[in-house]
Design a protein around this motif. Structure first.
Motif, PDB file in Angstrom:
ATOM      1  N   GLN A  21      68.265  28.248  72.344  1.00  0.00           N
ATOM      2  CA  GLN A  21      68.647  26.992  72.981  1.00  0.00           C
ATOM      3  C   GLN A  21      67.472  26.018  73.039  1.00  0.00           C
ATOM      4  O   GLN A  21      67.615  24.837  72.694  1.00  0.00           O
ATOM      5  CB  GLN A  21      69.179  27.256  74.388  1.00  0.00           C
ATOM      6  CG  GLN A  21      70.523  27.971  74.394  1.00  0.00           C
ATOM      7  CD  GLN A  21      70.989  28.318  75.793  1.00  0.00           C
ATOM      8  OE1 GLN A  21      70.365  27.966  76.782  1.00  0.00           O
ATOM      9  NE2 GLN A  21      72.110  29.043  75.875  1.00  0.00           N
ATOM     10  N   LEU A  22      66.312  26.493  73.461  1.00  0.00           N
ATOM     11  CA  LEU A  22      65.170  25.589  73.579  1.00  0.00           C
ATOM     12  C   LEU A  22      64.726  25.024  72.228  1.00  0.00           C
ATOM     13  O   LEU A  22      64.598  23.805  72.092  1.00  0.00           O
ATOM     14  CB  LEU A  22      64.013  26.279  74.309  1.00  0.00           C
ATOM     15  CG  LEU A  22      62.860  25.369  74.737  1.00  0.00           C
ATOM     16  CD1 LEU A  22      62.193  25.886  75.992  1.00  0.00           C
ATOM     17  CD2 LEU A  22      61.813  25.217  73.633  1.00  0.00           C
ATOM     18  N   PRO A  23      64.505  25.864  71.205  1.00  0.00           N
ATOM     19  CA  PRO A  23      64.123  25.282  69.913  1.00  0.00           C
ATOM     20  C   PRO A  23      65.214  24.397  69.316  1.00  0.00           C
ATOM     21  O   PRO A  23      64.929  23.486  68.537  1.00  0.00           O
ATOM     22  CB  PRO A  23      63.837  26.497  69.024  1.00  0.00           C
ATOM     23  CG  PRO A  23      64.470  27.647  69.688  1.00  0.00           C
ATOM     24  CD  PRO A  23      64.450  27.335  71.156  1.00  0.00           C
ATOM     25  N   GLY A  24      66.487  24.640  69.709  1.00  0.00           N
ATOM     26  CA  GLY A  24      67.571  23.801  69.233  1.00  0.00           C
ATOM     27  C   GLY A  24      67.376  22.343  69.597  1.00  0.00           C
ATOM     28  O   GLY A  24      67.790  21.440  68.862  1.00  0.00           O
ATOM     29  N   TYR A  25      66.735  22.109  70.748  1.00  0.00           N
ATOM     30  CA  TYR A  25      66.480  20.740  71.185  1.00  0.00           C
ATOM     31  C   TYR A  25      65.271  20.119  70.480  1.00  0.00           C
ATOM     32  O   TYR A  25      65.060  18.918  70.570  1.00  0.00           O
ATOM     33  CB  TYR A  25      66.247  20.706  72.697  1.00  0.00           C
ATOM     34  CG  TYR A  25      67.497  20.927  73.497  1.00  0.00           C
ATOM     35  CD1 TYR A  25      68.552  20.016  73.457  1.00  0.00           C
ATOM     36  CD2 TYR A  25      67.644  22.055  74.308  1.00  0.00           C
ATOM     37  CE1 TYR A  25      69.706  20.215  74.187  1.00  0.00           C
ATOM     38  CE2 TYR A  25      68.792  22.259  75.056  1.00  0.00           C
ATOM     39  CZ  TYR A  25      69.822  21.338  74.986  1.00  0.00           C
ATOM     40  OH  TYR A  25      70.975  21.541  75.715  1.00  0.00           O
ATOM     41  N   MET A  26      64.505  20.927  69.786  1.00  0.00           N
ATOM     42  CA  MET A  26      63.256  20.436  69.199  1.00  0.00           C
ATOM     43  C   MET A  26      63.335  20.264  67.689  1.00  0.00           C
ATOM     44  O   MET A  26      62.395  19.765  67.075  1.00  0.00           O
ATOM     45  CB  MET A  26      62.115  21.399  69.548  1.00  0.00           C
ATOM     46  CG  MET A  26      61.884  21.543  71.050  1.00  0.00           C
ATOM     47  SD  MET A  26      60.537  22.671  71.431  1.00  0.00           S
ATOM     48  CE  MET A  26      59.134  21.767  70.792  1.00  0.00           C
ATOM     49  N   LEU A  60      77.081  20.868  56.814  1.00  0.00           N
ATOM     50  CA  LEU A  60      76.204  20.478  57.915  1.00  0.00           C
ATOM     51  C   LEU A  60      74.735  20.628  57.539  1.00  0.00           C
ATOM     52  O   LEU A  60      74.377  21.314  56.585  1.00  0.00           O
ATOM     53  CB  LEU A  60      76.504  21.324  59.150  1.00  0.00           C
ATOM     54  CG  LEU A  60      77.931  21.289  59.705  1.00  0.00           C
ATOM     55  CD1 LEU A  60      78.044  22.222  60.895  1.00  0.00           C
ATOM     56  CD2 LEU A  60      78.343  19.886  60.090  1.00  0.00           C
ATOM     57  N   SER A  61      73.907  19.993  58.345  1.00  0.00           N
ATOM     58  CA  SER A  61      72.458  20.205  58.244  1.00  0.00           C
ATOM     59  C   SER A  61      72.085  21.242  59.290  1.00  0.00           C
ATOM     60  O   SER A  61      71.783  20.918  60.441  1.00  0.00           O
ATOM     61  CB  SER A  61      71.717  18.889  58.505  1.00  0.00           C
ATOM     62  OG  SER A  61      70.322  19.099  58.510  1.00  0.00           O
ATOM     63  N   ILE A  62      72.135  22.516  58.901  1.00  0.00           N
ATOM     64  CA  ILE A  62      71.952  23.605  59.862  1.00  0.00           C
ATOM     65  C   ILE A  62      70.470  23.877  60.072  1.00  0.00           C
ATOM     66  O   ILE A  62      69.740  24.221  59.144  1.00  0.00           O
ATOM     67  CB  ILE A  62      72.677  24.879  59.382  1.00  0.00           C
ATOM     68  CG1 ILE A  62      74.183  24.600  59.272  1.00  0.00           C
ATOM     69  CG2 ILE A  62      72.418  26.036  60.341  1.00  0.00           C
ATOM     70  CD1 ILE A  62      74.982  25.729  58.670  1.00  0.00           C
ATOM     71  N   ALA A  63      70.043  23.705  61.316  1.00  0.00           N
ATOM     72  CA  ALA A  63      68.646  23.900  61.655  1.00  0.00           C
ATOM     73  C   ALA A  63      68.328  25.362  61.934  1.00  0.00           C
ATOM     74  O   ALA A  63      67.222  25.837  61.650  1.00  0.00           O
ATOM     75  CB  ALA A  63      68.276  23.057  62.877  1.00  0.00           C
TER      76      ALA A  63
END
Length: 499
Positions: free
Chosen positions: A48-53, A127-130
């Motif tokens: 979740q945290l790296p998802g925001y970054m 999609l652009s999957i991170a």
């Protein structure tokens, strides 16, 4: 911005738990990562945290609807609106709408079964999957305690969507299971961040009784005396229901059963009432607990023997997530080992069933082209259960793609199942030996994962002098019921796609 600042701003925490920061840093550095953290130590924060970054979507593969529901809910409660749980709870119209606007979501939870619909996979590929997250990654491995055939196809799905950066998360994995995870996902050159499976705040105890009646009487005593909330695990749906009824007959108002045979609404109701403090005790099968966000569970009791050390560790790990002292108690009577053996053997097709299927295919050779079309017929005539069929069908389809003759496939299948049964029997035997240990129970569990007990634990296990009188007693004498939780509104909030 420092990770700690983002942690506080987005999640309200001042510091990371052990292992979280290292995993997040690995992901942010662009390294595929296999991570093992004990149950209840915050694995979801690691994506979740790296998802925001990082730019792009985060795809989370989750094995259970309840787990997916809980994790999506937590994100929403933290203020994240661009999240969807894409599963069978959604209506056909909602699924169609969600597929057409997947690019609007940041966090997309997908069940492994749903992932294999071409319509879903093709939309994900756009999609652009991170980050591609595999939660409960031990389900990939045939040597894992919760092997799911659908998880075996995740490597193929990952390839279809462009081999995105991958994070595989689990709480319990032996070296063999970790190797399977890396091979199946094709992330052999990955970082491994492995933390101890030990939960020092959970005391371990085994009580040996003479027979079933004594076990039941002792269970009633424990449920009446121990301070909850608690969970009692059974291997039988019927026993879970009967025991919940028995406890209510004895005056326990805030107790319910939970198992996979219940309809979805009933399961959600029980789960949400328990999370929100309207129930003190759940009589459950292993279907309950994975991902349940309840940090104050004080005890877990096993009425039946688990099939593996790994599953036992996962289930007792639902206690004490707040870090406070908790206890895990296993009740044993002579002959208890027979039930897990029967369950293990009934999970797989037996030799006679495979022989029948071979005869049927010989009479219906065109079935080889698409064996799944004949599911109902094969299940009805061979007696395969739903679980047996899924395992059979997955094995047959995977081997068929390699060009093997059906006779060879079925022969290999027999050998594979014999190996699985042997492995399961050995796992049950290990649990049996653990029950009868005279030495430290915690040390034995740690050695199973190639670990050693590194600290002295006051409330360790019954072999080390633990006594139940050291634990708080139940003081909730009035058992007053609280107003019912509005779970339907809660569910609608979770599952209706956000704009």
């Amino acid at each position: 911005m420092r990770l700690e600042a983002i942690l506080q701003k987005k999640f309200g925490y001042l510091a990371f738990r052990p292992g979280q920061k290292e995993i997040i840093e690995s992901v942010l550095a662009g390294r595929d990562t296999v991570a093992m953290l004990p149950t209840g130590t915050g694995k979801s924060l690691c994506y979740q945290l790296p998802g925001y970054m990082i730019e792009g979507q985060v795809i989370i593969i989750s094995p259970l609807l309840s787990l997916m529901q809980d994790q999506a809910e937590q994100l929403m409660l933290n203020g994240e609106k661009k999240v969807i749980a894409f599963n069978s709870f959604l209506t056909r119209a909602e699924k169609k709408q969600a597929l057409n606007q997947l690019n609007k979501y940041k966090f997309i939870f997908v069940s492994p079964e749903m992932l294999y619909f071409e319509s879903v996979l093709s939309q994900l590929a756009k999609l652009s999957i991170a980050l591609f997250v595999v939660d409960e990654a031990h389900c990939i491995s045939q040597w894992g305690y919760d092997f799911r055939p659908d998880y075996l196809k995740l490597g193929e799905a990952r390839k279809r969507i462009g081999n995105p950066l991958t994070l595989a998360l689990t709480a319990t994995a032996t070296s063999e299971v970790k190797a399977d995870i890396k091979k199946s996902l094709d992330i052999m050159d990955c970082s491994e961040i492995i933390y101890s499976v030990d939960r020092p705040n959970i005391a371990l105890s085994v009580e040996k009784l003479d027979n079933f009646r004594e076990k039941t009487d002792r269970l009633l005593e424990l449920a009446d005396s121990l301070e909850g909330p608690g969970i009692i695990y059974f291997s039988s749906k019927k026993m879970a229901e009967q025991t919940a009824d028995l406890l209510r007959d004895k005056g326990a108002k805030r107790v319910m059963a939970y198992h996979g045979g219940m309809d979805q609404e009933s399961r959600i109701l029980v789960q949400q009432q328990y999370i929100h403090g309207q129930l003190d005790l759940i009589c459950a099968t292993s279907a309950f607990g994975m991902g349940i966000n309840k940090d104050n569970i004080r005890y877990v009791i096993h009425f039946h023997m688990p099939l593996q050390i790994e599953s036992y560790l996962q289930e007792i790990g639902r206690a004490g997530r707040d870090g406070n002292q908790s206890i895990a108690i296993m009740l044993y009577a002579p002959g208890d080992e027979q039930l897990p053996i029967q369950l293990a053997e009934s999970e797989l097709p037996d030799k006679a069933q495979i022989d029948w299927i071979e005869k049927w295919i010989k009479e219906n050779p065109n079935a080889i082209l698409n064996i799944s079309q004949f599911e109902a017929q094969i299940k009805q005539l061979s007696g395969l259960t739903d679980v047996q069929w899924r395992i059979f069908n997955d094995f047959f389809e995977r081997k068929s793609k390699s060009g093997l003759d059906y006779r060879r496939i079925l022969q290999e299948m027999k050998g594979y199942y014999e190996g699985r049964i042997k492995f399961k029997r050995e796992s049950i035997e290990e649990v049996y030996k653990w029950i009868h240990l005279k030495t430290c129970r915690r040390e034995h569990i740690l050695s199973h994962f190639n670990e050693k007990k590194s600290v002295s634990i006051h409330f360790c296990c019954d072999s080390c002098g633990l006594e139940l009188k050291d634990f708080p007693k139940n003081t909730n004498s009035d058992n007053q019921e609280e107003p019912l939780y509005d779970w339907k509104s809660h569910l609608e909030f979770l599952l209706i796609p956000s704009e």
